[in-house]
Design a protein around this motif. Structure first.
Motif, PDB file in Angstrom:
ATOM      1  N   SER A 218       0.828  -1.220   0.000  1.00  0.00           N
ATOM      2  CA  SER A 218       0.000   0.000   0.000  1.00  0.00           C
ATOM      3  C   SER A 218       0.855   1.259   0.000  1.00  0.00           C
ATOM      4  N   THR A 219       1.926   1.244  -0.795  1.00  0.00           N
ATOM      5  CA  THR A 219       2.777   2.421  -0.913  1.00  0.00           C
ATOM      6  C   THR A 219       2.166   3.406  -1.895  1.00  0.00           C
ATOM      7  N   ASP A 220       2.526   4.692  -1.731  1.00  0.00           N
ATOM      8  CA  ASP A 220       2.029   5.731  -2.635  1.00  0.00           C
ATOM      9  C   ASP A 220       3.030   6.874  -2.656  1.00  0.00           C
ATOM     10  N   GLN A 221       2.659   7.981  -3.298  1.00  0.00           N
ATOM     11  CA  GLN A 221       3.602   9.090  -3.437  1.00  0.00           C
ATOM     12  C   GLN A 221       3.897   9.782  -2.118  1.00  0.00           C
ATOM     13  N   GLY A 222       3.080   9.549  -1.114  1.00  0.00           N
ATOM     14  CA  GLY A 222       3.358  10.111   0.199  1.00  0.00           C
ATOM     15  C   GLY A 222       4.252   9.235   1.061  1.00  0.00           C
ATOM     16  N   SER A 223       4.648   8.067   0.549  1.00  0.00           N
ATOM     17  CA  SER A 223       5.468   7.134   1.329  1.00  0.00           C
ATOM     18  C   SER A 223       6.910   7.621   1.440  1.00  0.00           C
ATOM     19  N   ARG A 224       7.525   7.231   2.530  1.00  0.00           N
ATOM     20  CA  ARG A 224       8.982   7.364   2.681  1.00  0.00           C
ATOM     21  C   ARG A 224       9.511   5.952   2.891  1.00  0.00           C
ATOM     22  N   LEU A 245      11.308   5.710  -6.357  1.00  0.00           N
ATOM     23  CA  LEU A 245      11.434   6.599  -7.508  1.00  0.00           C
ATOM     24  C   LEU A 245      10.315   6.331  -8.520  1.00  0.00           C
ATOM     25  N   TRP A 246       9.949   5.075  -8.706  1.00  0.00           N
ATOM     26  CA  TRP A 246       8.850   4.731  -9.613  1.00  0.00           C
ATOM     27  C   TRP A 246       7.533   5.329  -9.116  1.00  0.00           C
ATOM     28  N   LEU A 247       7.349   5.331  -7.801  1.00  0.00           N
ATOM     29  CA  LEU A 247       6.132   5.892  -7.213  1.00  0.00           C
ATOM     30  C   LEU A 247       6.091   7.415  -7.299  1.00  0.00           C
ATOM     31  N   GLY A 248       7.262   8.065  -7.264  1.00  0.00           N
ATOM     32  CA  GLY A 248       7.326   9.501  -7.040  1.00  0.00           C
ATOM     33  C   GLY A 248       7.355   9.821  -5.562  1.00  0.00           C
ATOM     34  N   ALA A 249       7.794   8.840  -4.753  1.00  0.00           N
ATOM     35  CA  ALA A 249       7.880   8.996  -3.298  1.00  0.00           C
ATOM     36  C   ALA A 249       9.310   9.401  -2.922  1.00  0.00           C
ATOM     37  N   THR A 250       9.679   9.220  -1.668  1.00  0.00           N
ATOM     38  CA  THR A 250      11.017   9.559  -1.182  1.00  0.00           C
ATOM     39  C   THR A 250      11.756   8.301  -0.765  1.00  0.00           C
ATOM     40  N   ALA A 251      12.979   8.140  -1.263  1.00  0.00           N
ATOM     41  CA  ALA A 251      13.855   7.043  -0.861  1.00  0.00           C
ATOM     42  C   ALA A 251      14.797   7.539   0.232  1.00  0.00           C
ATOM     43  N   GLY A 274      10.924   9.798   9.439  1.00  0.00           N
ATOM     44  CA  GLY A 274       9.532   9.448   9.215  1.00  0.00           C
ATOM     45  C   GLY A 274       9.321   8.372   8.170  1.00  0.00           C
ATOM     46  N   VAL A 275      10.187   7.355   8.162  1.00  0.00           N
ATOM     47  CA  VAL A 275      10.060   6.276   7.182  1.00  0.00           C
ATOM     48  C   VAL A 275       8.777   5.493   7.434  1.00  0.00           C
ATOM     49  N   THR A 276       8.056   5.212   6.346  1.00  0.00           N
ATOM     50  CA  THR A 276       6.780   4.507   6.463  1.00  0.00           C
ATOM     51  C   THR A 276       6.884   3.034   6.065  1.00  0.00           C
ATOM     52  N   ALA A 277       7.916   2.665   5.300  1.00  0.00           N
ATOM     53  CA  ALA A 277       8.089   1.273   4.883  1.00  0.00           C
ATOM     54  C   ALA A 277       9.574   0.941   4.838  1.00  0.00           C
ATOM     55  N   THR A 278       9.928  -0.218   5.394  1.00  0.00           N
ATOM     56  CA  THR A 278      11.318  -0.659   5.401  1.00  0.00           C
ATOM     57  C   THR A 278      11.339  -2.173   5.274  1.00  0.00           C
ATOM     58  N   ALA A 279      12.533  -2.722   5.049  1.00  0.00           N
ATOM     59  CA  ALA A 279      12.705  -4.173   4.953  1.00  0.00           C
ATOM     60  C   ALA A 279      14.126  -4.516   5.352  1.00  0.00           C
ATOM     61  N   ALA A 280      14.301  -5.725   5.876  1.00  0.00           N
ATOM     62  CA  ALA A 280      15.628  -6.177   6.306  1.00  0.00           C
ATOM     63  C   ALA A 280      15.577  -7.680   6.546  1.00  0.00           C
ATOM     64  N   PRO A 281      16.731  -8.324   6.658  1.00  0.00           N
ATOM     65  CA  PRO A 281      16.755  -9.756   6.977  1.00  0.00           C
ATOM     66  C   PRO A 281      16.307 -10.026   8.403  1.00  0.00           C
TER      67      PRO A 281
END
Length: 613
Positions: A218-224, A245-251, A274-281
Motif C-alpha cells: 500500500s505504498t504511494d507518493q506520500g510514502s517514505r 522513484l517509480w512511485l514519485g515517493a522519497t527514498a 519518518g520512514v513509512t516502509a522498510t525491509a531487512a533480513p
C-alpha cells in the motif's frame, strides 16, 4: 498511474510530475544531517550523465556501478537507465576481500567496458582494475561520475555530470526508448551455494514488480521508503531505491555502515526521517530486539512506520514476536512487522504476509522422513512439552503470506508432481516479474527457467527453495542443496542452527553442514561463541552443550568447532553461506577457539587440520 512501456518512461513521468518533491534523503555517516535531492535535481544530474555516456557507448555490455550508498550511486543508476545501458551495482573493492572477489567475478562475467564510481573511490577502483592477478582489465574504463567532465566547470557544479548543452530543459536523453523486453539490470545473486550469477531483469519485469510491491505494501507518493541494505542487493536496489522513484515517493538510503556499527541506528533513522516502509533480513530484526534497552525504546517513535518486511532469509516466528513486543512501547503498530519471501530471479518479491497474518497460526516442520520424499510436512504448532521425543524436535516456520503478482506451486523436485497443502517440496514461481534467465548461462537457464510440472503447466522458475502452501499462504523451510541426511533422516540445517542458538546467551550464529571424508558422511557444526576468558575449561563446556543439543534434539553426532563471532560467512542479505563454510573447513582455513572431533569417529571423520585461533 498512467501505464508505461518501460521503467525509463515511468521515471521520466515522475521527473515531470514530482519535480519539487524530495526524491532522495541520504543521512550522513554520523547521523547529524542528510543530503536531500529533489526529482528536478536528480533528473538534471542523471540526464547530464546519460549524455556523457552517450548512446551505444557500452557496446551492449552492462555498466558496473561501484560506489557506496549515496546520491552519486542513485544518479549513476538512473543515468545509465536514461542512456539505455544495462546496470549492475557492485560493492566497492576497498570495502572487504569478499567485495574485491565479488567485483572480480562480476567484471569477468559481464565483460564490461565501463565502471562508474565516485571521485573519493576512483583511485582504489582504478588500481584494482589495473592490478588484478589476471594482468589487469586494460579495456575497462573507470569513470568518476562526480568529477568534472572534459570542458566542464572546475568545481564540477556544471560539468560533473557533463555539459548541460541543449538539453538543459530536461529533454529525454534517449533517442529510442527501450522496449519492455530490453534488459534494465543485471542483478547478481548473493552466492549462498555458488559463484554469483547475473539475473537479467527487463523493463517489463521491473514494471510488474513495482505494481506488485505497491499493491502488497500500500505504498504511494506520500510514502517514505528506506533502509540500510546495500544497493548491490536486490532488496536495497529495487525495493529501497527504484520502487520509491517509480512511485514519485522519497527514498531514504541509510548508509550500511550505520547499521553495522550499531543496529539500533537503523531504527533511529526510521524515526528521525519518518520512514513509512522498510525491509531487512530476519537477523537484523532479531539483533535490534535483543540489543535494545528500555532507554533505547523510550527514545524511539516508530508510530509512522506502517510496514516492516522481514525477508531475504528464512523468517523466525520468534523474531517477529520478539520485535513486535519489544518495540510496541515505541509506537510500533500491531501487524506492522510482516514476513516476506522473494529472490532476484523473480525481481525481488514472491509473497508478503498481511497485517492480519501477524500473530496468526504458526506451523511447524514435522520429523524427517515424513511425506514429500523425506523433506517433511507442516502441521499446526503443538505447545505441549515432550511431544514426539522419538524424532527430531519440530521447528516453527512463519507464514510469508499469499503470492503477490506471481503464481506459486510447490512441486516434488524429482517427479515434478504438484504437492498438496502442507507437504514440503520445491517452490516454483511464474509471472511477469520472473526474469528471462541468467546472463550468458544457457545450461543453467535450461535447468532453472521455463520449467513444466508433470501435468504440463509450463513457464515456471525453479527457485531451489523448499517450502509448503497452506490455504494459499507460503511457508519457506530452507534450501534443497542445504538439506542434511543424518542416520537416514532428513534435517533442515536451519532447524539445527535455530536450536543451537537457544543453548545459551553465549551462542551466536552457527553453520551446520555435511562433509564426506574417508569413512562416510559426517556432520560439522561451526558455532560462534562469546567467551568470558575462562580458558579451555569454559570452551569445553560450551562444546559439550553443542554436542548435547545435536544428540538429544536430533539424534546426531559430529565435529564441533567453536569460533569467534563474525566467523560464519553470510551473504549481503544475511543468509548463511554453508557451502562457503564447508569449503573453508575442508581447506583447513577456519581458525577455531576450540575443536571437538566426533566421538568415536576417528581423526579422519573430523576433517582436515584447522588452524588454531
Amino acid at each position: 498511474m498512467t501505464p508505461s512501456r518501460s521503467f525509463t518512461e515511468a521515471l521520466a513521468g515522475r521527473f515531470s510530475e514530482r519535480a519539487d518533491h524530495i526524491a532522495l534523503c541520504v543521512p550522513d555517516a554520523g547521523g547529524a544531517g542528510a543530503d536531500l535531492m529533489t526529482y528536478r535535481e536528480l533528473a538534471l544530474r542523471a540526464r547530464r550523465l546519460a549524455r556523457r555516456l552517450g548512446l551505444g557507448a557500452t557496446g551492449g555490455r552492462p555498466v558496473l556501478v561501484c560506489m557506496d550508498t549515496g546520491p552519486h550511486l542513485a544518479v549513476a543508476v538512473v543515468g545509465c537507465l536514461l542512456a539505455g545501458a544495462v546496470v549492475s551495482v557492485v560493492p566497492p573493492p576497498a570495502s572487504s576481500r569478499a567485495a574485491r572477489e565479488r567485483m572480480k567475478a562480476i567484471t569477468e562475467d559481464t565483460g564490461t567496458s565501463l565502471v562508474l564510481t565516485e571521485a573519493a573511490l576512483a583511485a582504489d577502483v582504478s588500481r584494482y582494475l589495473a592490478e588484478d592477478d589476471r594482468g589487469g582489465y586494460g579495456g575497462v574504463l573507470c569513470l568518476a561520475v562526480d568529477a568534472p567532465a572534459p570542458g566542464g566547470g572546475a568545481d564540477g557544479s556544471d560539468g560533473a555530470y557533463g555539459s548541460d548543452g541543449a538539453d538543459a530543459d530536461g529533454a529525454h536523453a534517449q533517442q529510442q526508448p527501450p522496449s519492455g523486453d530490453s534488459p534494465a539490470l543485471i542483478q547478481y545473486t548473493s552466492g549462498t551455494t555458488a559463484a554469483p550469477r547475473g539475473v537479467v531483469v527487463t523493463h517489463a519485469n521491473l514494471l510488474a514488480a513495482m505494481e506488485s510491491i505497491r499493491a502488497a505494501l500500500s505504498t504511494d507518493q506520500g510514502s517514505r521508503i528506506g533502509g540500510w541494505l546495500p544497493l548491490h542487493h536486490d532488496l536495497g536496489l529495487i525495493g529501497q531505491l527504484l520502487h520509491p522513484l517509480w512511485l514519485g515517493a522519497t527514498a531514504v538510503l541509510v548508509p550500511p555502515a550505520r547499521f553495522a556499527a550499531r543496529p539500533l541506528r537503523w531504527l533511529e533513522t526510521l524515526d528521525r526521517y519518518g520512514v513509512t516502509a522498510t525491509a531487512a533480513p530476519d537477523t537484523a530484526f532479531a539483533r535490534c530486539a535483543a540489543e535494545a534497552t528500555d532507554e533505547d525504546v523510550a527514545g524511539l517513535d516508530l508510530s509512522r512506520l506502517r510496514t516492516a518486511v522481514d525477508a531475504a532469509e528464512q523468517v523466525s516466528p520468534g523474531t517477529l514476536a520478539d520485535f513486535a513486543r519489544r518495540f510496541a512501547p515505541a509506537g510500533l503498530r500491531p501487524g506492522a512487522l510482516v514476513a516476506g519471501y522473494g529472490l532476484a530471479e523473480a525481481t525481488l518479491m514472491v509473497s508478503v504476509a498481511t497485517p492480519a497474518d501477524a500473530g496468526g497460526p504458526v506451523l511447524e516442520v514435522t520429523g524427517a522422513g515424513e511425506g514429500a520424499g523425506g523433506r517433511g510436512t507442516l502441521r499446526p504448532r503443538r505447545q505441549e512439552p515432550g511431544a514426539d521425543t522419538a524424532v527430531p524436535a519440530p521447528y516453527p516456520v512463519a507464514s510469508c503470506g499469499p503470492a503477490r503478482g506471481v503464481e506459486v506451486r510447490v512441486v516434488d523436485p524429482d517427479t515434478r508432481e504438484e504437492l498438496p497443502d502442507r507437504e514440503i517440496g520445491e517452490i516454483w514461481v511464474r509471472g511477469d516479474a520472473v526474469s528471462p534467465g541468467y546472463w550468458h548461462r544457457a545450461l543453467e537457464n535450461a535447468e532453472t527457467f521455463g520449467r513444466a510440472t508433470a501435468s504440463g503447466a509450463g513457464g515456471f522458475l525453479r527457485t531451489g527453495d523448499l517450502g509448503a502452501l497452506d490455504d494459499g499462504r507460503l511457508y519457506v523451510t530452507g534450501r534443497i542443496k542445504d538439506v542434511l541426511t543424518v542416520a537416514g533422516r532428513t534435517l533442515h540445517p536451519q532447524e539445527v542452527e535455530h536450536q543451537l542458538r537457544r543453548c545459551g546467551s553465549r551462542f551466536a550464529s552457527a553453520a551446520v553442514f555435511m562433509v564426506r571424508p574417508r569413512g562416510g558422511e559426517h556432520l560439522v557444526a561451526v558455532q560462534e561463541v562469546r567467551t568470558s576468558g575462562g580458558g579451555n575449561g569454559e570452551l569445553a563446556g560450551l562444546a559439550e552443550r553443542v554436542r548435547r543439543c545435536l544428540a538429544e534434539d536430533f539424534g546426531a553426532t559430529g565435529s564441533v568447532l567453536l569460533v569467534r563471532p563474525g566467523t560464519v560467512r553470510r551473504t549481503t542479505s544475511g543468509k548463511v553461506r554453508r557451502s562457503v563454510m564447508r569449503e573453508l573447513f575442508l581447506r583447513g582455513e577456519l581458525r577455531p577457539l576450540h575443536t571437538e572431533p566426533a566421538a568415536g569417529s576417528g581423526a579422519a571423520a573430523a576433517g582436515p587440520p584447522v588452524r588454531k585461533g
